[in-house]
Design a protein around this motif. Structure first.
Motif, PDB file in Angstrom:
ATOM      1  N   LEU A   1     -38.197 -10.848  42.533  1.00 17.84           N
ATOM      2  CA  LEU A   1     -38.083 -12.285  42.310  1.00 17.84           C
ATOM      3  C   LEU A   1     -37.923 -12.471  40.813  1.00 17.84           C
ATOM      4  O   LEU A   1     -38.742 -11.981  40.036  1.00 17.84           O
ATOM      5  CB  LEU A   1     -39.344 -13.008  42.800  1.00 17.84           C
ATOM      6  N   ALA A   2     -36.853 -13.137  40.388  1.00 24.17           N
ATOM      7  CA  ALA A   2     -36.613 -13.352  38.961  1.00 24.17           C
ATOM      8  C   ALA A   2     -36.796 -14.826  38.615  1.00 24.17           C
ATOM      9  O   ALA A   2     -36.318 -15.708  39.332  1.00 24.17           O
ATOM     10  CB  ALA A   2     -35.204 -12.900  38.576  1.00 24.17           C
ATOM     11  N   LEU A   3     -37.520 -15.068  37.513  1.00 27.96           N
ATOM     12  CA  LEU A   3     -37.810 -16.410  37.037  1.00 27.96           C
ATOM     13  C   LEU A   3     -37.334 -16.571  35.597  1.00 27.96           C
ATOM     14  O   LEU A   3     -37.230 -15.600  34.855  1.00 27.96           O
ATOM     15  CB  LEU A   3     -39.316 -16.686  37.095  1.00 27.96           C
ATOM     16  N   GLU A   4     -37.062 -17.809  35.212  1.00 24.76           N
ATOM     17  CA  GLU A   4     -36.606 -18.106  33.863  1.00 24.76           C
ATOM     18  C   GLU A   4     -37.792 -18.450  32.957  1.00 24.76           C
ATOM     19  O   GLU A   4     -38.728 -19.124  33.372  1.00 24.76           O
ATOM     20  CB  GLU A   4     -35.646 -19.287  33.913  1.00 24.76           C
ATOM     21  N   ALA A   5     -37.731 -17.963  31.727  1.00 22.63           N
ATOM     22  CA  ALA A   5     -38.750 -18.294  30.723  1.00 22.63           C
ATOM     23  C   ALA A   5     -38.052 -18.612  29.401  1.00 22.63           C
ATOM     24  O   ALA A   5     -37.123 -17.907  29.005  1.00 22.63           O
ATOM     25  CB  ALA A   5     -39.719 -17.137  30.518  1.00 22.63           C
TER      26      ALA A   5
ATOM     27  N   GLY B   1     -34.968 -18.248  38.638  1.00 20.69           N
ATOM     28  CA  GLY B   1     -35.354 -19.553  39.147  1.00 20.69           C
ATOM     29  C   GLY B   1     -36.154 -20.384  38.165  1.00 20.69           C
ATOM     30  O   GLY B   1     -36.969 -19.880  37.396  1.00 20.69           O
ATOM     31  N   LEU B   2     -35.921 -21.667  38.211  1.00 18.77           N
ATOM     32  CA  LEU B   2     -36.607 -22.630  37.360  1.00 18.77           C
ATOM     33  C   LEU B   2     -37.588 -23.437  38.207  1.00 18.77           C
ATOM     34  O   LEU B   2     -37.237 -23.919  39.278  1.00 18.77           O
ATOM     35  CB  LEU B   2     -35.567 -23.563  36.722  1.00 18.77           C
TER      36      LEU B   2
ATOM     37  N   ARG C   1     -37.068 -13.757  32.660  1.00  9.70           N
ATOM     38  CA  ARG C   1     -35.786 -13.634  31.980  1.00  9.70           C
ATOM     39  C   ARG C   1     -35.481 -14.860  31.118  1.00  9.70           C
ATOM     40  O   ARG C   1     -35.643 -15.990  31.560  1.00  9.70           O
ATOM     41  CB  ARG C   1     -34.708 -13.462  33.051  1.00  9.70           C
ATOM     42  N   ARG C   2     -35.053 -14.606  29.876  1.00  4.57           N
ATOM     43  CA  ARG C   2     -34.579 -15.698  29.025  1.00  4.57           C
ATOM     44  C   ARG C   2     -33.213 -16.176  29.516  1.00  4.57           C
ATOM     45  O   ARG C   2     -32.407 -15.385  29.995  1.00  4.57           O
ATOM     46  CB  ARG C   2     -34.457 -15.244  27.563  1.00  4.57           C
ATOM     47  N   PRO C   3     -32.936 -17.493  29.384  1.00  5.73           N
ATOM     48  CA  PRO C   3     -31.682 -18.044  29.930  1.00  5.73           C
ATOM     49  C   PRO C   3     -30.488 -17.800  29.015  1.00  5.73           C
ATOM     50  O   PRO C   3     -29.925 -18.718  28.431  1.00  5.73           O
ATOM     51  CB  PRO C   3     -31.992 -19.535  30.039  1.00  5.73           C
ATOM     52  N   GLU C   4     -30.075 -16.529  28.889  1.00  8.44           N
ATOM     53  CA  GLU C   4     -28.950 -16.196  28.024  1.00  8.44           C
ATOM     54  C   GLU C   4     -27.776 -15.608  28.789  1.00  8.44           C
ATOM     55  O   GLU C   4     -26.754 -15.255  28.198  1.00  8.44           O
ATOM     56  CB  GLU C   4     -29.406 -15.224  26.925  1.00  8.44           C
TER      57      GLU C   4
END
Length: 227
Positions: free
Chosen positions: A8-12, A59-60, A50-53
């Motif tokens: 599961l990947a999330l945005e930070a 997911g947000l 993950r940084r939003p690059e």
């Protein structure tokens, strides 16, 4: 056939506060680190921050649930309540506590009868969807089974490699929201068969080979099927 939740990947926005929360507060081991990404071990599933690059961002404002041993629940509550304003819910005999990470993701720790020690898996992920009927049909084609529904067409709960809740936009328990553009990785015995099952419903196909297929579901969530 989907056999497990791989990640599961999330945005930070910033990795260090996320590292502190997941590594120190929730005692997860960081197993991989790159310039814009951290990965933590949660049982057999990786939690990726993950940084939003780049795309996928992760997911947000996602609500998801960690599994903890039944007999550790009170210890987790006592320790976390010293710093966080926790909320609690009961589901039959099982209890769950809720708190927020530094980026506004609603994190649940729930009794699941796992071995532990500590967090030992992810047992639920919530996705925000525009149309419940469309989303339910899509995930049913991947083998998820509907087990519960909301009273006023707000949510559907499905069982598969983990519990998947599909929410039309609303606030749930502890003011949780369904995740937007969540990045999910599923283990599969035959990734191309998963694509065949939903090929007429995906928003987009990003990659296809014998060992990995990447698609976007009708609401833009990233799904990877991998051996």
């Amino acid at each position: 056939m989907l056999t497990g939740l791989s990640w599961l990947a999330l945005e930070a926005k910033y990795l260090e506060p996320a590292r502190s929360f997941y590594e120190e507060t929730l005692e997860l081991a960081c197993i991989a680190e790159r310039e814009t990404e951290l990965a933590f071990a949660a049982g057999e599933t990786d939690l990726v921050i993950r940084r939003p690059e780049a795309v996928p961002r992760g997911g947000l404002h996602t609500h998801y649930a960690f599994s903890i041993p039944d007999d550790e629940y009170d210890d987790w509550w006592d320790r976390l309540s010293a710093e966080y304003d926790l909320e609690e819910a009961r589901f039959g005999p099982a209890k769950s506590l809720y708190l927020y990470d530094p980026d506004g993701n609603c994190v649940e720790l729930g009794q699941q009868g796992v071995d532990g020690p500590g967090i030992d898996g992810i047992f639920e992920v919530v996705l925000e969807v525009e149309d419940l009927e469309r989303a339910e049909s899509f995930y049913a084609a991947l083998g998820f089974e509907t087990v519960d529904g909301g009273d006023e067409r707000k949510r559907i709960r499905m069982n598969g490699p983990m519990a998947l809740e599909l929410w039309e936009p609303h606030l749930g328990i502890a003011d949780a929201r369904g995740g937007v553009h969540v990045d999910l990785g599923f283990e599969s015995t035959e990734p191309t068969a998963e694509l065949e099952a939903v090929s007429d419903r995906v928003r987009r196909v990003d990659r296809v080979d014998d060992e990995e297929v990447v698609v976007r579901d009708p609401d833009g969530h990233f799904l990877t099927f991998t051996t």
